[in-house]
Write a protein that holds these residues in place. Sequence first.
Motif, mmCIF file in Angstrom:
data_model
loop_
_atom_site.group_PDB
_atom_site.id
_atom_site.type_symbol
_atom_site.label_atom_id
_atom_site.label_comp_id
_atom_site.label_asym_id
_atom_site.label_seq_id
_atom_site.Cartn_x
_atom_site.Cartn_y
_atom_site.Cartn_z
ATOM 1 N N VAL A 117 34.956 51.264 35.494
ATOM 2 C CA VAL A 117 33.701 50.650 35.966
ATOM 3 C C VAL A 117 33.320 51.287 37.298
ATOM 4 O O VAL A 117 34.099 51.218 38.250
ATOM 5 N N LYS A 161 25.432 47.074 45.213
ATOM 6 C CA LYS A 161 24.893 45.806 45.731
ATOM 7 C C LYS A 161 23.434 45.592 45.339
ATOM 8 O O LYS A 161 22.632 45.073 46.112
ATOM 9 N N LYS A 201 22.946 44.589 41.937
ATOM 10 C CA LYS A 201 23.169 43.895 40.651
ATOM 11 C C LYS A 201 23.317 44.865 39.473
ATOM 12 O O LYS A 201 23.288 44.431 38.317
ATOM 13 N N GLY A 260 25.953 46.759 38.682
ATOM 14 C CA GLY A 260 27.268 46.547 38.058
ATOM 15 C C GLY A 260 27.252 45.298 37.190
ATOM 16 O O GLY A 260 27.763 45.287 36.058
ATOM 17 N N ASN A 300 40.441 44.970 46.045
ATOM 18 C CA ASN A 300 39.070 45.382 45.685
ATOM 19 C C ASN A 300 38.139 44.162 45.590
ATOM 20 O O ASN A 300 37.792 43.675 44.509
ATOM 21 N N ARG A 351 31.894 36.635 39.017
ATOM 22 C CA ARG A 351 30.498 36.291 38.751
ATOM 23 C C ARG A 351 30.196 36.350 37.246
ATOM 24 O O ARG A 351 29.394 35.574 36.721
HETATM 25 C C1 COA Z 1 32.675 47.146 42.045
HETATM 26 C C2 COA Z 1 31.290 47.760 41.794
HETATM 27 C C3 COA Z 1 31.243 48.299 40.368
HETATM 28 C C4 COA Z 1 30.239 46.649 41.988
HETATM 29 O O1 COA Z 1 28.977 47.166 41.570
HETATM 30 P P1 COA Z 1 27.616 46.653 42.227
HETATM 31 O O2 COA Z 1 26.510 47.146 41.387
HETATM 32 O O3 COA Z 1 27.593 47.004 43.668
HETATM 33 O O4 COA Z 1 27.791 45.067 42.099
HETATM 34 P P2 COA Z 1 26.612 43.996 42.001
HETATM 35 O O5 COA Z 1 25.497 44.374 42.935
HETATM 36 O O6 COA Z 1 26.264 43.789 40.565
HETATM 37 O O7 COA Z 1 27.317 42.706 42.598
HETATM 38 C C5 COA Z 1 28.058 41.810 41.791
HETATM 39 C C6 COA Z 1 28.748 40.805 42.674
HETATM 40 O O8 COA Z 1 29.714 41.452 43.502
HETATM 41 C C7 COA Z 1 29.419 41.242 44.880
HETATM 42 N N1 COA Z 1 29.693 42.460 45.617
HETATM 43 C C8 COA Z 1 29.271 43.702 45.318
HETATM 44 N N2 COA Z 1 29.719 44.563 46.262
HETATM 45 C C9 COA Z 1 30.413 43.810 47.158
HETATM 46 C C10 COA Z 1 31.111 44.123 48.352
HETATM 47 N N3 COA Z 1 31.189 45.404 48.814
HETATM 48 N N4 COA Z 1 31.768 43.128 48.997
HETATM 49 C C11 COA Z 1 31.712 41.864 48.533
HETATM 50 N N5 COA Z 1 31.048 41.493 47.408
HETATM 51 C C12 COA Z 1 30.410 42.471 46.738
HETATM 52 C C13 COA Z 1 27.956 40.898 44.918
HETATM 53 O O9 COA Z 1 27.634 40.142 46.063
HETATM 54 C C14 COA Z 1 27.807 40.102 43.657
HETATM 55 O O10 COA Z 1 28.352 38.819 43.809
HETATM 56 P P3 COA Z 1 27.396 37.544 43.986
HETATM 57 O O11 COA Z 1 26.504 37.551 42.765
HETATM 58 O O12 COA Z 1 28.381 36.440 44.011
HETATM 59 O O13 COA Z 1 26.648 37.780 45.256
HETATM 60 C C15 COA Z 1 30.973 48.885 42.829
HETATM 61 O O14 COA Z 1 31.216 48.399 44.129
HETATM 62 C C16 COA Z 1 31.804 50.152 42.628
HETATM 63 O O15 COA Z 1 31.449 51.039 41.857
HETATM 64 N N6 COA Z 1 32.945 50.228 43.336
HETATM 65 C C17 COA Z 1 33.834 51.396 43.261
HETATM 66 C C18 COA Z 1 34.526 51.495 41.911
HETATM 67 C C19 COA Z 1 35.341 50.256 41.600
HETATM 68 O O16 COA Z 1 35.961 49.650 42.461
HETATM 69 N N7 COA Z 1 35.338 49.900 40.299
HETATM 70 C C20 COA Z 1 36.084 48.775 39.785
HETATM 71 C C21 COA Z 1 37.461 49.193 39.443
HETATM 72 S S1 COA Z 1 38.358 47.859 38.679
#
Ligand code: COA
Length: 146
Positions: A69, A77, A79, A81, A108, A117
């Motif tokens: 993912v 951030k 939405k 993901g 993480n 969520r």
């Molecule tokens: C994890 C990841 C996929 C999230 O994707 P994203 O598109 O930023 O997430 P979203 O915007 O859909 O947010 C979903 C929820 O996570 C929370 N969130 C996203 N990034 C966050 C951060 N850096 N710190 C805290 N909460 C966070 C959001 O607030 C939201 O929660 P809420 O609805 O309760 O407010 C992204 O940060 C990423 O690619 N990370 C690096 C790769 C990784 O860690 N993959 C997962 C491996 S298991």
Amino acid sequence: MVIRDMIDTDIETVYWIEQETFSDPWSKEDFQTSSKDKNNHYLVVEMDNNVIAYCGYWGIAGEGYIYNVAVKEEYRKQKIGYLMLQELIARGRSQGIKTFTLEVRCSNEAAIRLYKRLGFVNAGVRKDFYTRPKEDALIMWLDPIQ
Ligand SMILES: CC(C)(COP(=O)(O)OP(=O)(O)OC[C@H]1O[C@@H](n2cnc3c(N)ncnc32)[C@H](O)[C@@H]1OP(=O)(O)O)[C@@H](O)C(=O)NCCC(=O)NCCS
């Protein structure tokens, strides 16, 4: 924003996002091999004609194991993901997947929050599951009634 099945020509971009995201990234060959396995299902998110996120699950006997993912850093951030995984889970359900599971680094917070969520709950810890750096994995499950 378009969420669609991954096709072979996406692998190059997916590979580059993987390289800049993870400390122990998959190779191009890993993605090529994996995408040929009929139990694997990958989605990508496209924005302005560019792939900016991807995810996949391996499904067997009604269980889906979610992995790979990632959302490109500058698109996080927003939405993306959440919407991408919601779509993956909906597609999995329509293909007979009843429960989903995944592992995530205990540190993480972003990913754990995203999974919670979506309805995932903690189900245990795998000691020293990750390397580079060594870290425990949190095991999470999505209950079939959610
Ligand atoms: C994890 C990841 C996929 C999230 O994707 P994203 O598109 O930023 O997430 P979203 O915007 O859909 O947010 C979903 C929820 O996570 C929370 N969130 C996203 N990034 C966050 C951060 N850096 N710190 C805290 N909460 C966070 C959001 O607030 C939201 O929660 P809420 O609805 O309760 O407010 C992204 O940060 C990423 O690619 N990370 C690096 C790769 C990784 O860690 N993959 C997962 C491996 S298991």
